[in-house]
Design a protein around this motif. Structure first.
Motif, PDB file in Angstrom:
ATOM      1  N   VAL A  21     -31.441 -15.358  29.126  1.00 55.82           N
ATOM      2  CA  VAL A  21     -30.843 -14.384  29.765  1.00 55.82           C
ATOM      3  C   VAL A  21     -30.017 -13.442  28.755  1.00 55.82           C
ATOM      4  O   VAL A  21     -30.122 -12.266  28.816  1.00 55.82           O
ATOM      5  N   GLU A  22     -29.564 -14.135  27.654  1.00 62.07           N
ATOM      6  CA  GLU A  22     -28.898 -13.179  26.804  1.00 62.07           C
ATOM      7  C   GLU A  22     -29.848 -12.628  25.904  1.00 62.07           C
ATOM      8  O   GLU A  22     -29.612 -11.414  25.655  1.00 62.07           O
ATOM      9  N   GLY A  23     -30.909 -12.868  25.615  1.00 65.12           N
ATOM     10  CA  GLY A  23     -32.073 -12.086  24.890  1.00 65.12           C
ATOM     11  C   GLY A  23     -32.722 -11.026  25.897  1.00 65.12           C
ATOM     12  O   GLY A  23     -32.792  -9.855  25.337  1.00 65.12           O
ATOM     13  N   TYR A  24     -32.651 -11.380  27.212  1.00 68.19           N
ATOM     14  CA  TYR A  24     -33.287 -10.312  27.871  1.00 68.19           C
ATOM     15  C   TYR A  24     -32.153  -9.159  28.096  1.00 68.19           C
ATOM     16  O   TYR A  24     -32.483  -7.999  28.312  1.00 68.19           O
ATOM     17  N   ILE A  25     -30.706  -9.709  28.114  1.00 63.66           N
ATOM     18  CA  ILE A  25     -29.840  -8.759  28.205  1.00 63.66           C
ATOM     19  C   ILE A  25     -29.653  -7.637  26.971  1.00 63.66           C
ATOM     20  O   ILE A  25     -29.735  -6.508  26.986  1.00 63.66           O
ATOM     21  N   ALA A  27     -32.279  -7.215  25.073  1.00 61.46           N
ATOM     22  CA  ALA A  27     -33.445  -6.339  24.971  1.00 61.46           C
ATOM     23  C   ALA A  27     -33.287  -4.932  25.988  1.00 61.46           C
ATOM     24  O   ALA A  27     -33.732  -3.845  25.731  1.00 61.46           O
ATOM     25  N   LEU A  28     -32.624  -5.257  27.064  1.00 60.39           N
ATOM     26  CA  LEU A  28     -32.368  -4.066  28.102  1.00 60.39           C
ATOM     27  C   LEU A  28     -31.213  -3.144  27.478  1.00 60.39           C
ATOM     28  O   LEU A  28     -31.453  -1.940  27.552  1.00 60.39           O
ATOM     29  N   LEU A  29     -30.335  -3.461  26.709  1.00 62.72           N
ATOM     30  CA  LEU A  29     -29.373  -2.735  25.970  1.00 62.72           C
ATOM     31  C   LEU A  29     -30.001  -1.968  24.913  1.00 62.72           C
ATOM     32  O   LEU A  29     -29.740  -0.772  24.781  1.00 62.72           O
ATOM     33  N   ASN A  30     -31.065  -2.858  24.009  1.00 64.75           N
ATOM     34  CA  ASN A  30     -31.660  -1.884  23.099  1.00 64.75           C
ATOM     35  C   ASN A  30     -32.490  -0.950  23.622  1.00 64.75           C
ATOM     36  O   ASN A  30     -32.676   0.343  23.176  1.00 64.75           O
ATOM     37  N   GLU A  31     -33.076  -1.275  24.801  1.00 64.01           N
ATOM     38  CA  GLU A  31     -34.236  -0.435  25.394  1.00 64.01           C
ATOM     39  C   GLU A  31     -33.569   1.114  26.198  1.00 64.01           C
ATOM     40  O   GLU A  31     -34.224   2.130  25.825  1.00 64.01           O
ATOM     41  N   ASN A  32     -32.088   0.865  26.305  1.00 64.13           N
ATOM     42  CA  ASN A  32     -31.405   1.990  26.957  1.00 64.13           C
ATOM     43  C   ASN A  32     -30.736   2.415  25.812  1.00 64.13           C
ATOM     44  O   ASN A  32     -29.702   3.495  25.962  1.00 64.13           O
TER      45      ASN A  32
END
Length: 82
Positions: A21-25, A27-32
């Motif tokens: 979950v931490e990795g997914y969060i 990735a979402l932050l970096n993507e945005n």
């Protein structure tokens, strides 16, 4: 969905899923384009103490499914002591 509910769901996950979950969060932050270093860490996260939710008035409502009508009546087992 409120942050409190997300935190509760996160807390019940096993450690290996928490890492996912931490990795997914991240990735979402970096993507945005949101910098992770700009996020502040609260005092609770700095310590090793777990997140604690303090219940308010009525927080236990619905926990007890059944209470007998004679709950407050004296017990026969203690008649010798009364």
């Amino acid at each position: 969905m409120g942050t409190g509910l997300i935190e509760k769901k996160f807390e019940i996950l096993p450690d290996n899923l928490k890492l996912k979950v931490e990795g997914y969060i991240d990735a979402l932050l970096n993507e945005n384009g949101i910098s992770i270093s700009s996020l502040s860490v609260s005092a609770n996260e700095k310590s090793d103490e777990p997140f604690v939710v303090k219940p308010g008035f009525g927080g236990g409502k619905g926990i007890f499914g059944y209470m007998a009508d004679d709950f407050d009546e004296p017990l026969d087992d203690f008649k010798d002591y009364m």
